[in-house]
Design an enzyme around this catalytic site. Structure first.
Site, PDB file in Angstrom:
ATOM      1  N   ASN A 294       0.823  -1.242   0.080  1.00 20.10           N
ATOM      2  CA  ASN A 294      -0.040   0.022   0.126  1.00 20.10           C
ATOM      3  C   ASN A 294       0.798   1.261  -0.074  1.00 20.10           C
ATOM      4  OD1 ASN A 294      -2.137  -1.763   0.240  1.00 20.10           O
ATOM      5  ND2 ASN A 294      -1.764  -1.667   2.552  1.00 20.10           N
TER       6      ASN A 294
ATOM      7  N   ASP B 137     -13.889   6.940   5.181  1.00 17.44           N
ATOM      8  CA  ASP B 137     -12.593   6.084   5.380  1.00 17.44           C
ATOM      9  C   ASP B 137     -11.852   6.293   3.914  1.00 17.44           C
ATOM     10  OD1 ASP B 137     -10.472   4.618   5.400  1.00 17.44           O
ATOM     11  OD2 ASP B 137     -11.412   3.072   6.604  1.00 17.44           O
TER      12      ASP B 137
ATOM     13  N   LYS C  28      -0.460   4.131   4.679  1.00 18.06           N
ATOM     14  CA  LYS C  28      -0.179   3.503   3.334  1.00 18.06           C
ATOM     15  C   LYS C  28       0.613   4.632   2.472  1.00 18.06           C
ATOM     16  CE  LYS C  28      -3.980   0.438   3.994  1.00 18.06           C
ATOM     17  NZ  LYS C  28      -5.279   0.436   4.760  1.00 18.06           N
TER      18      LYS C  28
ATOM     19  N   HIS D  77      -7.228   4.484   1.441  1.00 19.60           N
ATOM     20  CA  HIS D  77      -6.700   4.039   0.047  1.00 19.60           C
ATOM     21  C   HIS D  77      -6.636   5.376  -0.917  1.00 19.60           C
ATOM     22  CE1 HIS D  77      -5.783  -0.030   0.888  1.00 19.60           C
ATOM     23  NE2 HIS D  77      -7.090   0.017   1.258  1.00 19.60           N
TER      24      HIS D  77
ATOM     25  N   SER E 232     -10.921  -1.179  -0.781  1.00 23.88           N
ATOM     26  CA  SER E 232      -9.519  -1.793  -0.811  1.00 23.88           C
ATOM     27  C   SER E 232      -9.402  -3.323  -1.626  1.00 23.88           C
ATOM     28  CB  SER E 232      -9.508  -2.321   0.722  1.00 23.88           C
ATOM     29  OG  SER E 232     -10.521  -2.940   1.436  1.00 23.88           O
TER      30      SER E 232
ATOM     31  N   HIS F 106     -14.559  -2.056   4.949  1.00 20.65           N
ATOM     32  CA  HIS F 106     -13.410  -2.843   5.534  1.00 20.65           C
ATOM     33  C   HIS F 106     -13.620  -3.207   6.884  1.00 20.65           C
ATOM     34  CE1 HIS F 106      -9.359  -2.573   7.848  1.00 20.65           C
ATOM     35  NE2 HIS F 106      -8.980  -3.400   6.400  1.00 20.65           N
TER      36      HIS F 106
ATOM     37  N   GLU G  21     -16.157   3.731   2.428  1.00 18.81           N
ATOM     38  CA  GLU G  21     -14.768   3.930   2.119  1.00 18.81           C
ATOM     39  C   GLU G  21     -14.704   4.968   1.017  1.00 18.81           C
ATOM     40  OE1 GLU G  21     -12.110   0.240   1.855  1.00 18.81           O
ATOM     41  OE2 GLU G  21     -13.367  -0.400   3.229  1.00 18.81           O
TER      42      GLU G  21
HETATM   43  C1  PLP Z   1      -5.793  -0.196   5.858  1.00 18.67           C
HETATM   44  C2  PLP Z   1      -7.064   0.214   6.250  1.00 18.67           C
HETATM   45  C3  PLP Z   1      -7.599   0.513   7.445  1.00 18.67           C
HETATM   46  C4  PLP Z   1      -6.560   0.211   8.728  1.00 18.67           C
HETATM   47  O1  PLP Z   1      -5.595   1.153   8.775  1.00 18.67           O
HETATM   48  P1  PLP Z   1      -4.344   0.715   9.665  1.00 18.67           P
HETATM   49  O2  PLP Z   1      -3.653   2.075   9.830  1.00 18.67           O
HETATM   50  O3  PLP Z   1      -3.484  -0.196   8.429  1.00 18.67           O
HETATM   51  O4  PLP Z   1      -4.898  -0.101  10.885  1.00 18.67           O
HETATM   52  C5  PLP Z   1      -8.859   1.123   7.671  1.00 18.67           C
HETATM   53  N1  PLP Z   1      -9.762   1.219   6.743  1.00 18.67           N
HETATM   54  C6  PLP Z   1      -9.472   0.916   5.435  1.00 18.67           C
HETATM   55  C7  PLP Z   1     -10.369   0.958   4.214  1.00 18.67           C
HETATM   56  C8  PLP Z   1      -8.301   0.144   4.964  1.00 18.67           C
HETATM   57  O5  PLP Z   1      -7.805  -0.256   3.883  1.00 18.67           O
END
Ligand code: PLP
Length: 390
Positions: free
Chosen positions: A45, A203, A240, A206, A178, A131, A174
């Site tokens: 990522n 969220d 990421k 990504h 993902s 997620h 999101e």
């Molecule tokens: C990776 C991810 C998370 C978690 O984030 P971390 O910092 O790795 O704990 C939360 N939401 C989504 C959509 C993700 O892809």
């Protein structure tokens, strides 16, 4: 005790769902060495390659020299360093919000903020492909849950009508999904949220670094006007594309002050360490000043698209799924690619619905054009031989 664990593990293995950890011995740019074999990583990522950037390394090293390796306590006790406050101010400025609040990871942010925002008597409207951390946050909230069809605004509207009696309604989604790499239709989502007076929890894990001016995410790409953002809670991660570790929520001062008092995963944990904070701060500075990494990532995405799937629309993010359908086909294609020198993760149920097993390619600005071309050829070959196996 171990007898119980072993019998559970056997059951997981019998269901072909056993996961194991594989050590990585070395990282050199986008090349990983694992179990004696080197391969180009198309499963990370680190979309802009920032985790290996000299400027981030220098910032982290300097922060360790000045502040030490740990923050020593939670933010509310004695771990609230000037570094934390400075990064929050930078994030707020970048996001165009009044304030921002750090969390120790995206997982922490989602399991802490969502239960602080919704409780019994409220309703959460959740995209079907959200997620696991969002799902866990929703479960902890004890709010009523309506799952709507992935990115389907008709289905969301039905759920909004159904929850008319809830005290408060929170739409959770999101911005970039993902496993599919597609984007939520954010403008249509805002229209519905406004019509039904719901809040939006977005969220951007990504999307940060990948979409929008200054890599600010989908809210910036879709140019959501500031005066429509009062019902928006923006979450994003630092681990990421930003090449560090941690997460944030950006919004109003009142929102952040409230979360300081109510988000348990913020209150009851040691503050992020200086190195992670300084690296993230340097990363945000870089992507705000200089779009060349983001531009290169999109150049790479166009190269992959031309070489692999010119008949499909251009990818919407750095995540490009190649749907194969069958689980064993996806696994054998992934194994064949690894032998050929490419790490491309196979994703299968329960992570994705049955019949949609896939290879999941994640591109980085650091991949070279020739690497992407040869990956596309290797995928064509591997999926052909996987299909003949299946
Ligand atoms: C990776 C991810 C998370 C978690 O984030 P971390 O910092 O790795 O704990 C939360 N939401 C989504 C959509 C993700 O892809």
């Amino acid at each position: 005790m171990d007898r119980a664990f072993r019998s559970e593990l056997l059951a997981i293995e019998a269901a072909k769902r056993l996961r194991t950890l594989r050590p990585i011995a070395a990282v050199e740019g986008t090349t990983l060495t694992r179990e004696g074999c080197s391969a180009i990583n198309f499963s990370g990522n680190d979309y802009l390659g920032l985790s290996q950037d000299p400027a981030l390394k220098a910032a982290a090293t300097e922060a360790i020299a000045k502040w030490g390796t740990g923050s020593g306590a939670s933010r509310l006790i004695s771990g609230n360093l000037a570094l934390h406050e400075a990064l929050e101010a930078e994030i707020a400025e970048w996001k165009g919000t009044a304030a921002a609040l750090l969390f120790n990871s995206g997982y922490h942010a989602n399991i802490g903020a969502i239960p602080a925002l919704a409780e019994a008597g409220d309703a959460v409207l959740s995209d079907a492909l959200n997620h696991a951390s969002l799902i866990d946050g929703i479960r902890l909230s004890r709010a009523a849950v309506e799952v709507f069809v992935h990115c389907d605004m008709e289905s969301l509207e039905t759920a909004l009508k159904k929850t008319a009696r809830a005290r408060r309604r929170l739409i959770v989604t999101e911005s970039v999904f993902s496993m599919d790499g597609d984007c939520t239709p954010l403008l249509a989502l805002f229209d519905l949220a406004e019509r039904y007076d719901a809040w939006i929890y977005l969220d951007e894990a990504h999307a940060v670094g990948v979409l929008g001016p200054q890599g600010v995410g989908l809210v910036g790409k879709e140019k959501i006007p500031i005066d429509r953002r009062h019902r928006l809670i923006q979450m994003g991660t630092l681990g990421k594309a930003l090449g560090s570790f941690g997460a944030y929520i950006a919004g109003s001062r009142a929102l952040c002050d409230y979360l300081v008092n109510r988000a348990r995963s913020f209150i009851f944990t040691t503050a992020l360490p200086p190195a992670a904070i300084a690296a993230a701060h340097a990363a945000i500075g870089l992507i705000r000043r200089d779009s060349s990494r983001q531009d290169r990532l999109w150049e790479n995405l166009r190269t992959l698209h031309r070489a692999l799937t010119p008949q499909l629309p251009l990818p919407q993010s750095a995540i490009v799924p190649v749907i194969l359908g069958d689980e064993t086909q996806a696994l054998s294609a992934s194994r064949e690619l690894e032998k050929a020198g490419y790490f491309v993760q196979a994703i299968r149920p329960p992570t994705v619905p049955p019949g949609t097993s896939r290879l999941r390619i994640a591109l980085s600005a650091m991949h070279r054009e020739t690497e992407i071309q040869s990956l596309a050829q290797a995928i064509a070959k591997a999926t052909k031989s996987a299909a003949s196996l299946g």
